[in-house]
Design an enzyme around this catalytic site. Structure first.
Site, PDB file in Angstrom:
ATOM      1  N   TYR A  57      14.240 -26.421  20.231  1.00  0.00           N
ATOM      2  CA  TYR A  57      12.867 -26.510  19.723  1.00  0.00           C
ATOM      3  C   TYR A  57      12.848 -26.167  18.232  1.00  0.00           C
ATOM      4  O   TYR A  57      13.131 -25.038  17.848  1.00  0.00           O
ATOM      5  CB  TYR A  57      11.917 -25.580  20.465  1.00  0.00           C
ATOM      6  CG  TYR A  57      11.715 -25.907  21.930  1.00  0.00           C
ATOM      7  CD1 TYR A  57      12.134 -27.107  22.490  1.00  0.00           C
ATOM      8  CD2 TYR A  57      11.091 -24.998  22.768  1.00  0.00           C
ATOM      9  CE1 TYR A  57      11.936 -27.382  23.828  1.00  0.00           C
ATOM     10  CE2 TYR A  57      10.883 -25.272  24.115  1.00  0.00           C
ATOM     11  CZ  TYR A  57      11.317 -26.458  24.637  1.00  0.00           C
ATOM     12  OH  TYR A  57      11.114 -26.732  25.959  1.00  0.00           O
ATOM     13  N   ALA A  58      12.527 -27.142  17.432  1.00  0.00           N
ATOM     14  CA  ALA A  58      12.477 -26.998  15.962  1.00  0.00           C
ATOM     15  C   ALA A  58      13.796 -26.447  15.416  1.00  0.00           C
ATOM     16  O   ALA A  58      13.813 -25.657  14.481  1.00  0.00           O
ATOM     17  CB  ALA A  58      11.297 -26.135  15.536  1.00  0.00           C
TER      18      ALA A  58
END
Length: 121
Positions: A57-58
């Site tokens: 995630y990111a």
């Protein structure tokens, strides 16, 4: 409004039936430790105490911001359950490779724990 809770095993923690995911949270403007702490508190206020993160995630930024927010607000950590995942490695935009070997699981868990600034998930 209160979110229903469940206990997955007799001695386990009580977790919310609704889990807050963080897959796109950074892109949506929760991109500072202060904003993350505010967001986590808002979730806790409505009864969501279970948070889903992942290294992918990111690019790990969601875990890093979450960990930094909790390190600044230590009382929050005791009130929540963190779920993270392993085996998915970023390989560039739109590409991911999967590695579920023992070594990859351990490496991923250690890196997530470091970003999250905690000793358990």
């Amino acid at each position: 409004m209160s979110i229903p809770m469940i206990r997955l095993c007799p001695d386990g923690p009580e977790i919310s039936r609704i889990v807050q995911g963080f897959g796109s949270i950074v892109r949506k403007g929760v991109n500072t430790p202060a904003a993350m702490a505010d967001y986590v508190r808002a979730c806790l206020d409505v009864g969501i105490n279970t948070f889903d993160l992942a290294a992918v995630y990111a690019g790990g930024e969601a875990e890093r911001l979450f960990g930094e927010a909790l390190s600044r607000q230590r009382a929050l950590r005791a009130r929540l359950c963190i779920i993270t995942k392993y085996g998915i490695e970023g390989g560039g935009p739109g590409y991911h490779c999967y590695d579920t070997s023992y070594a990859a699981i351990v490496r991923s868990a250690e890196r997530s724990l470091a970003r999250l600034r905690t000793d358990c998930v």
